[in-house]
Design an enzyme around this catalytic site. Structure first.
Site, PDB file in Angstrom:
ATOM      1  CG  HIS A 135      33.529  46.709  34.549  1.00  0.00           C
ATOM      2  ND1 HIS A 135      33.132  47.846  33.876  1.00  0.00           N
ATOM      3  CD2 HIS A 135      32.393  46.185  35.094  1.00  0.00           C
ATOM      4  CE1 HIS A 135      31.830  48.012  34.004  1.00  0.00           C
ATOM      5  NE2 HIS A 135      31.359  47.019  34.738  1.00  0.00           N
TER       6      HIS A 135
ATOM      7  CB  SER B 298      28.815  48.883  35.376  1.00  0.00           C
ATOM      8  OG  SER B 298      28.642  47.658  34.720  1.00  0.00           O
TER       9      SER B 298
ATOM     10  CG  ASP C 173      34.363  50.428  31.993  1.00  0.00           C
ATOM     11  OD1 ASP C 173      34.611  50.734  30.816  1.00  0.00           O
ATOM     12  OD2 ASP C 173      34.953  49.506  32.586  1.00  0.00           O
TER      13      ASP C 173
END
Length: 399
Positions: free
Chosen positions: A321, A243, A266
């Site tokens: 996620h 992330s 991600d």
């Protein structure tokens, strides 16, 4: 409720090595480096596995990040997660078996150094030394450093022993929320630059440790850092993150050529300046979830595509996620899906695909003599649970 299922827990690593872990902080101030180290270890009867969440302040930080009441959430989090352990032995002795390649890992927004132990422990079990950085840019839900005691504090404690640790006071740093009316990009861009610097600083400390320079760990652990002298193959170093940590991977590759490649899980591309993309010269592997990505984010990833440098992207079907941090293993099905910690895919299968694809990519670009190339097809999305590239439809004119 949440963890009443007996099969919940962070999956053990699958590689040939037992895994140890220890914490390292050098320079007690917020400017220093702080990371959890995962490494191949000797199995020992004495070593224990540490708590997944190190102490209650991290529960408070998670509550702040999620914007819920601290007192209530501490009870809930402790009930759901308080019994779980990291799949590694605390301060176990390092096992030397040839020089270890190195990975620096960067956590996501609102996370901290222990929350990706399934990934970090798997890499260590396969022969890597992994430093999972805890960032001090106020993007972690919580972290801490030390300040020196004031004269009055020292005077009131004059009867205690005068060790360095006793002259320090713990200072907690919690997640910084965006202020009302504040523009997000300047904050995130400043943070991603600091995060990259912290990854580079962690690598610099490992270089010192590897060269035999005596290091002072502010945290008084039982681990013998001198055993890591000449243990690392620092020509084979990668950076990895999830992330916000995925964006940190790109920034760190731009800033430090010692990182030979990067793996971005991600990745959240928003914090990055477009102008750095052409300056990144190393191979990058984007491993995405099916549910998190959107066209604008993928377009920014595709700006890093190159005919000369390998840039790969796969998507794991049925993932969300939060399929990359450990939370996904630690909640029952309905709580996991309600809190978007679980996707449709078995979380162990998803992390196994992620880990195997990562190992294959690292072998390819770090020049490792291992058997990870057996998973090379995963790099190209060749599996029923993978998509080559992305599931997001993008107009060619938008790229």
């Amino acid at each position: 409720m949440g963890n009443s299922c007996s099969n919940l827990g962070i999956p053990p690593a699958k590689g040939p090595n037992a895994v140890g872990c220890t914490d390292f902080m050098m320079d007690h101030t917020a400017k220093g480096t702080f990371f959890r180290l995962y490494y191949p270890c000797h199995e020992t009867d004495k070593a224990e596995k540490p708590d997944w969440v190190p102490c209650r302040e991290y529960y408070n930080g998670l509550a702040d990040f999620m914007k819920i009441n601290r007192t209530l959430s501490e009870r809930i989090f402790n009930f759901l997660f308080g019994s779980f352990k990291i799949p590694a032995y605390l301060d176990a002795p390092f096992k030397s078996n040839g020089k270890c390649p190195v990975v620096i890992f960067s956590h996501g927004l609102g996370a901290f150094r222990t929350l990706y132990s399934a990934i970090c422990a798997e890499l260590a079990s396969q022969g890597f030394i992994v430093a999972s950085v805890e960032h001090r840019d106020q993007s972690a839900s919580a972290t801490y450093y030390f300040r020196e005691k004031s004269e009055s504090e020292r005077a009131s404690a004059k009867n205690t022993s005068a060790s360095a640790q006793n002259n320090l006071v713990t200072e907690w740093m919690y997640y910084r929320t965006l202020q009302h009316g504040e523009s997000e990009f300047p904050l995130r861009n400043k943070q991603v630059k600091q995060r990259a610097d912290e990854c580079i600083l962690a690598l610099d400390k490992l270089i010192e440790i590897n060269s035999g320079i005596a290091v002072q760990n502010v945290l008084q652990t039982q681990f013998d850092w001198t055993t890591l002298e000449n243990s690392m193959d620092l020509c084979r170093t990668a950076v990895m993150g999830h992330s916000f940590g995925g964006a940190t991977v790109i920034e760190a590759l731009c800033k430090e050529v010692k990182f030979k490649c990067g793996v971005a899980l991600d990745a959240w591309m928003f914090p990055l300046d477009d102008e750095i993309f052409p300056r990144v010269k190393q191979p990058i592997f984007f491993i995405n979830s099916e549910k998190f990505q959107w066209a604008g984010n993928i377009i920014r990833m595709k700006k890093l595509e190159s005919s000369l440098i390998q840039r790969k992207m796969i998507t794991i079907r049925g993932t969300v996620h939060q399929s990359f941090p450990d939370f996904t293993f630690l909640t029952g099905n309905w709580i996991g899906k309600m809190m978007k910690l679980k996707g449709e895919i078995d979380p162990e299968l998803a992390i196994d695909l992620c880990n195997k694809a990562t190992l294959a990519f690292l072998q390819r670009h770090l020049g490792l003599e291992k058997n990870f190339n057996q998973w090379d097809p995963l790099i190209d999305g060749e599996d029923e649970n993978l998509i080559q590239g992305t599931n997001i439809t993008i107009l060619q004119s938008a790229i």
